[in-house]
Scaffold this active site. Structure first.
Site, PDB file in Angstrom:
ATOM      1  N   ASN A  37      -4.843   6.825  -1.675  1.00 57.95           N
ATOM      2  CA  ASN A  37      -4.419   7.108  -0.310  1.00 57.95           C
ATOM      3  C   ASN A  37      -3.731   8.462  -0.205  1.00 57.95           C
ATOM      4  O   ASN A  37      -3.859   9.156   0.801  1.00 57.95           O
ATOM      5  CB  ASN A  37      -3.496   6.002   0.211  1.00 57.95           C
ATOM      6  CG  ASN A  37      -4.283   4.735   0.517  1.00 57.95           C
ATOM      7  OD1 ASN A  37      -5.505   4.779   0.631  1.00 57.95           O
ATOM      8  ND2 ASN A  37      -3.594   3.611   0.622  1.00 57.95           N
TER       9      ASN A  37
ATOM     10  N   SER B 190       0.822  -1.211   0.000  1.00 56.39           N
ATOM     11  CA  SER B 190       0.000   0.000   0.000  1.00 56.39           C
ATOM     12  C   SER B 190       0.853   1.256   0.000  1.00 56.39           C
ATOM     13  O   SER B 190       0.321   2.346  -0.150  1.00 56.39           O
ATOM     14  CB  SER B 190      -0.978  -0.005   1.167  1.00 56.39           C
ATOM     15  OG  SER B 190      -0.389  -0.529   2.325  1.00 56.39           O
TER      16      SER B 190
ATOM     17  N   GLU C 181      -5.683  -0.321  -7.887  1.00 55.98           N
ATOM     18  CA  GLU C 181      -4.692   0.530  -8.543  1.00 55.98           C
ATOM     19  C   GLU C 181      -3.635  -0.401  -9.123  1.00 55.98           C
ATOM     20  O   GLU C 181      -3.117  -1.268  -8.419  1.00 55.98           O
ATOM     21  CB  GLU C 181      -4.049   1.476  -7.521  1.00 55.98           C
ATOM     22  CG  GLU C 181      -5.013   2.540  -7.014  1.00 55.98           C
ATOM     23  CD  GLU C 181      -4.395   3.437  -5.937  1.00 55.98           C
ATOM     24  OE1 GLU C 181      -4.838   4.580  -5.822  1.00 55.98           O
ATOM     25  OE2 GLU C 181      -3.490   2.992  -5.207  1.00 55.98           O
TER      26      GLU C 181
ATOM     27  N   HIS D  45      -2.723  -2.947  -6.295  1.00 56.87           N
ATOM     28  CA  HIS D  45      -3.162  -2.498  -4.976  1.00 56.87           C
ATOM     29  C   HIS D  45      -4.670  -2.661  -4.807  1.00 56.87           C
ATOM     30  O   HIS D  45      -5.454  -1.896  -5.370  1.00 56.87           O
ATOM     31  CB  HIS D  45      -2.750  -1.031  -4.784  1.00 56.87           C
ATOM     32  CG  HIS D  45      -3.093  -0.478  -3.442  1.00 56.87           C
ATOM     33  ND1 HIS D  45      -3.369   0.857  -3.228  1.00 56.87           N
ATOM     34  CD2 HIS D  45      -3.216  -1.077  -2.234  1.00 56.87           C
ATOM     35  CE1 HIS D  45      -3.654   1.042  -1.955  1.00 56.87           C
ATOM     36  NE2 HIS D  45      -3.564  -0.107  -1.328  1.00 56.87           N
TER      37      HIS D  45
HETATM   38  P1  NAD Z   1      -1.617  -9.345   7.380  1.00 57.42           P
HETATM   39  O1  NAD Z   1      -0.682  -9.090   8.497  1.00 57.42           O
HETATM   40  O2  NAD Z   1      -3.023  -9.602   7.659  1.00 57.42           O
HETATM   41  O3  NAD Z   1      -1.079 -10.564   6.524  1.00 57.42           O
HETATM   42  C1  NAD Z   1       0.252 -10.753   6.169  1.00 57.42           C
HETATM   43  C2  NAD Z   1       0.500 -12.254   6.087  1.00 57.42           C
HETATM   44  O4  NAD Z   1       1.751 -12.464   5.470  1.00 57.42           O
HETATM   45  C3  NAD Z   1       0.550 -12.944   7.449  1.00 57.42           C
HETATM   46  O5  NAD Z   1      -0.353 -14.022   7.472  1.00 57.42           O
HETATM   47  C4  NAD Z   1       1.983 -13.437   7.537  1.00 57.42           C
HETATM   48  O6  NAD Z   1       2.093 -14.657   8.226  1.00 57.42           O
HETATM   49  C5  NAD Z   1       2.338 -13.594   6.095  1.00 57.42           C
HETATM   50  N1  NAD Z   1       3.764 -13.606   5.815  1.00 57.42           N
HETATM   51  C6  NAD Z   1       4.766 -12.925   6.404  1.00 57.42           C
HETATM   52  N2  NAD Z   1       5.936 -13.235   5.825  1.00 57.42           N
HETATM   53  C7  NAD Z   1       5.675 -14.117   4.833  1.00 57.42           C
HETATM   54  C8  NAD Z   1       6.474 -14.813   3.883  1.00 57.42           C
HETATM   55  N3  NAD Z   1       7.774 -14.643   3.840  1.00 57.42           N
HETATM   56  N4  NAD Z   1       5.846 -15.642   3.025  1.00 57.42           N
HETATM   57  C9  NAD Z   1       4.521 -15.813   3.071  1.00 57.42           C
HETATM   58  N5  NAD Z   1       3.728 -15.191   3.962  1.00 57.42           N
HETATM   59  C10 NAD Z   1       4.303 -14.367   4.828  1.00 57.42           C
HETATM   60  O7  NAD Z   1      -1.439  -8.108   6.397  1.00 57.42           O
HETATM   61  P2  NAD Z   1      -2.460  -7.531   5.317  1.00 57.42           P
HETATM   62  O8  NAD Z   1      -3.288  -6.485   5.950  1.00 57.42           O
HETATM   63  O9  NAD Z   1      -3.117  -8.639   4.596  1.00 57.42           O
HETATM   64  O10 NAD Z   1      -1.473  -6.786   4.340  1.00 57.42           O
HETATM   65  C11 NAD Z   1      -0.684  -7.457   3.375  1.00 57.42           C
HETATM   66  C12 NAD Z   1      -0.169  -6.441   2.375  1.00 57.42           C
HETATM   67  O11 NAD Z   1      -1.258  -5.774   1.773  1.00 57.42           O
HETATM   68  C13 NAD Z   1       0.709  -5.360   2.985  1.00 57.42           C
HETATM   69  O12 NAD Z   1       1.705  -5.007   2.071  1.00 57.42           O
HETATM   70  C14 NAD Z   1      -0.269  -4.218   3.175  1.00 57.42           C
HETATM   71  O13 NAD Z   1       0.365  -2.961   3.210  1.00 57.42           O
HETATM   72  C15 NAD Z   1      -1.120  -4.369   1.952  1.00 57.42           C
HETATM   73  N6  NAD Z   1      -2.474  -3.776   2.031  1.00 57.42           N
HETATM   74  C16 NAD Z   1      -3.216  -3.879   3.174  1.00 57.42           C
HETATM   75  C17 NAD Z   1      -4.485  -3.316   3.221  1.00 57.42           C
HETATM   76  C18 NAD Z   1      -5.331  -3.433   4.462  1.00 57.42           C
HETATM   77  O14 NAD Z   1      -6.290  -2.658   4.606  1.00 57.42           O
HETATM   78  N7  NAD Z   1      -5.065  -4.371   5.339  1.00 57.42           N
HETATM   79  C19 NAD Z   1      -5.001  -2.658   2.098  1.00 57.42           C
HETATM   80  C20 NAD Z   1      -4.234  -2.595   0.931  1.00 57.42           C
HETATM   81  C21 NAD Z   1      -2.971  -3.161   0.917  1.00 57.42           C
END
Ligand code: NAD
Length: 714
Positions: A506, A435, A468, A456
């Site tokens: 954002n 993000s 995006e 995204h």
């Molecule tokens: P999250 O913490 O819920 O999930 C991340 C997952 O990745 C966890 O289950 C973790 O165990 C796993 N992980 C960590 N290292 C790993 C590896 N080496 N291999 C495989 N899995 C691994 O996070 P999220 O909210 O799902 O966010 C994930 C991505 O999406 C981030 O980059 C975040 O910035 C982006 N994002 C999040 C949102 C939101 O609102 N949550 C929105 C848009 C983008």
């Protein structure tokens, strides 16, 4: 040329007339005014013949019936008289179908929307193919109008008042099977049998009209028919529908659903010709409104964004199988969505429990659909089976696209990219759901940086319609085209943006949140700022939104943006910082700007003011609050255009409506600037800059546009 062969007819040996729709050179069939005139002539000629026995409407395009009237034509009408006349003409043509002495049917093989559904309603029978491609509905309210070719008058008599209100007020579409259940279609058969069954039905009806009708039509419950005959009962149902509409939208912003209530009411209260007259007058009233024009503009922009661009330099690669790294909130959501569209997913995480949670969440979403009758158990099992989980990179060799959704940490993302590159094919695309991290940096040490792009998604993935697509500095056009097309396949609207901190939505949204923090620091009351924003039409005030996003997350993003763009964006971070330090993180901690109980927002927490070190109380008119929050975004949107983060105003407007909930009736952020008047926007921004600080200094693009009297939209 256009329309010449859009509708043709032939009379078969047995006296069955087949009217075939096939808009030339188009993917969809539209009821243009020219097509309607041709249909009118066909129907006039048929009414004079006594050697015909039945009429069948069909489409020559596989998987497509009629997508509706031509929105371009609707958009071009701006006086009420002409608009009502156009509706009256359509009504008159369809009335000719209803008045024929012979039975009529339509065979619905795909989308049947708006005017298409109204044509179907005028027929004696409706036969639909049992395929997911069939979607039937009256989506007119979604472009700020109501059905105008008799739909509001005929539908209630076929499916009943309550169901008709549901369909007309929401504009939602239903599957063939649901349509059959509600009595909207008479017969649902597998596609290969459709033509034969429709013809057989017509043959039977030609021999015995009443008997056939009785046999195929779903009988309406005697009780419902009785109740709907009673005016007090109808008043009760209508007032309930009005209340629920009032709970969703304001009549001044979205008049169409409110006027639809009046039209549907008339279906029972007035004779058909008077009901039709009212329907046409309401359409006349709504077509010229600003709301309708803006909703149509957005509809067209969205359609254009989903189509492959005409000037595309590369074709997308087909994505047959995907892998997802990270089974958290986002990765799990993307896996569910892909499987929902029939795409096999290899879902990887480092934690078994994360994989299990992802599967449980996906199954929960599908179970809800089962409960609503939108999914059956066989299909449910098939979708679940499409997601396979893994703790390593086994089974990655035949993957076309890897979506990375691990934690937001550059080093981790670079590491997972390096690990996966060894396992995937040379042409496999790697899309990061970051993000905030620059795609260029994620790809910095990649073996094949040209295959690395950004994709995204917004949270929650299954509901948010925008993605995006981020083209990194070295991303190949083919990789970008591939993820763009993949997003469309998932049902999303993709907006391609340049690799730049915060990307588009954002970044602009941060100005809205930041300005609210400035207002708070000046002593404005939190609930007044939020109320001003929602009165403008934003779905949530900035403080309620900050609580939902999480104050710590917001501070992180604000920090990234401030680092890149300076004080213009991040000046309010000290206030956010103070709140985060005091342990207020928003909804997830049951306390942010508001107090929460059981996930529900309660009152503003008065302690916030002291935690934020605000020691004065100030009041400003609502319009001033709105102006500061909205113009801050307008100005940043102009900077994004200047910097090439977005390539046109259309992209920003769609992104802000779909990604941030900017009020659709306003047509988008920059459409709103056009409506305000660019010279006025520049003048107000300059005055705000003098009074509030340089962050409001109008963007060069806006000043230039004001000087040259240009608009964002021609
Ligand atoms: P999250 O913490 O819920 O999930 C991340 C997952 O990745 C966890 O289950 C973790 O165990 C796993 N992980 C960590 N290292 C790993 C590896 N080496 N291999 C495989 N899995 C691994 O996070 P999220 O909210 O799902 O966010 C994930 C991505 O999406 C981030 O980059 C975040 O910035 C982006 N994002 C999040 C949102 C939101 O609102 N949550 C929105 C848009 C983008």
């Amino acid at each position: 040329m256009a329309g010449e062969d859009a509708i043709t007819h032939r009379i078969e040996a047995g006296g069955i007339v087949r009217v075939t729709l096939n808009s030339p050179g188009a993917r969809v069939n539209l009821l243009t005014s020219e097509t309607m005139r041709t249909l009118d002539e066909i129907l006039i000629a048929l009414a004079r013949r006594d050697d015909v026995r039945g009429l069948l409407f069909e489409s020559a395009k596989p998987g497509m019936f009629i997508a509706g009237a031509d929105v371009e034509e609707i958009a071009a009408i701006d006086d009420a008289y002409r608009a009502a006349e156009a509706a009256r003409f359509g009504q008159a043509v369809f009335q000719k179908i209803a008045d024929l002495r012979i039975p009529s049917a339509c065979s619905i093989t795909g989308p049947c929307l708006g005017g298409g559904t109204e044509l179907a309603l005028a027929c004696t029978f409706r036969v639909a193919a049992d395929t997911p491609e069939v979607r039937i509905g009256l989506p007119e309210v979604q472009i700020g109008i109501i059905p105008g070719f008799g739909g509001t008058q005929r539908l209630p008599h076929l499916v009943g008042l309550t169901r008709a209100l549901d369909l007309v007020l929401s504009g939602r579409t239903v599957s063939a099977r649901t349509a059959r259940k509600m009595g909207l279609v008479d017969l649902v058969v597998p596609t290969p049998l459709l033509e034969r069954e429709a013809l057989a039905l017509l043959e039977r009806a030609a021999a015995d009209p009443r008997g056939t009708l009785r046999r195929v039509r779903k009988p309406r419950g005697a009780m419902t028919t009785f109740l709907e005959g009673l005016a007090p009962w109808r008043r009760f149902v209508l007032s309930r529908a009005r209340k629920s509409t009032e709970g969703r939208v304001r009549e001044s912003d979205y008049p169409a659903p409110f006027r639809a209530l009046a039209a549907v009411d008339a279906a029972f209260a007035l004779p058909l010709h008077q009901g039709l007259d009212l329907e046409a007058r309401i359409v006349g009233e709504l077509i010229p409104t600003r709301t309708s024009k803006n909703l149509i503009r957005l509809f067209k922009s969205q359609t254009a964004l989903k189509r492959e661009p005409d000037n595309a330099v590369a074709s997308p690669r087909r994505v047959r199988r995907i892998a997802i790294l990270g089974a958290g909130i986002m990765g799990g959501g993307i896996a569910q969505l892909a499987a929902d569209r029939g795409i096999p997913v290899r879902l990887k995480d480092v934690r078994q429990d994360a994989l299990l949670t992802a599967l449980r969440t996906a199954s929960g979403l599908w179970r809800k659909q089962i409960a609503k009758g939108r999914l059956d158990r066989v299909e449910f099992a098939r979708r679940m089976a499409l997601v396979s989980t893994t703790l390593d990179e086994r089974g990655f060799s035949r993957i076309d696209l890897v979506v990375e959704a691990v934690v937001e940490d550059l080093a981790v993302k670079q590491k997972v990219l390096a690990a996966v590159e060894e396992r995937i094919g040379e042409r496999t695309v790697f899309a990061s759901n970051t993000s905030s991290l620059p795609i260029g940096e994620i790809a910095a040490r990649a073996l094949r940086p040209e295959r690395v792009v950004g994709l995204h998604f917004f949270n929650p993935v299954h509901r948010m319609p925008l993605v995006e697509v981020i083209a990194g500095p070295r991303s190949s056009p083919e990789a970008v085209a591939t993820v763009r097309a993949f997003a469309v396949e998932l049902g999303k609207t993709p907006v391609v943006v340049r690799d730049s901190p915060g990307f588009l939505v954002n970044r602009i949204l941060m100005l809205y949140l930041g300005e609210a923090m400035h207002l708070l620091a000046e002593g404005m009351r939190i609930e007044q700022v939020d109320a001003a924003a929602t009165a403008f039409g934003m779905p949530m005030g900035p403080f309620a939104l900050l609580d939902q996003v999480g104050l710590d997350t917001a501070r992180h993003v604000a920090g990234v943006l401030e680092g890149a763009f300076g004080k213009r964006i991040g000046a309010a971070t000290p206030v956010l910082g103070a709140l985060v330090e005091s342990g207020r993180l928003g909804m997830k901690t049951d306390g942010g700007f508001y107090k929460y109980a059981a996930g529900k927002r309660r009152s503003v927490d008065p302690k916030v003011y002291s935690a934020a070190k605000v020691d004065r109380v100030r009041e400003l008119p609502m319009e001033t609050l709105q102006e500061r929050m909205i113009l801050a975004m307008v100005n940043e949107a102009a900077v994004c255009l200047e910097d090439g983060v977005a390539s046109e105003a259309r992209d920003i407007d769609v992104a802000m409506v779909l990604g941030a909930g900017f009020p659709p009736f306003r047509g988008g952020l920059l459409r709103h600037a056009d409506e305000t008047g660019i010279p006025l926007v520049v003048d107000r921004l300059s005055r705000l800059a003098d009074a509030q600080g340089e962050r409001f200094r109008p963007a060069e693009l806006l000043r230039e546009m004001a000087r040259e009297q240009r608009h964002f939209y021609p």
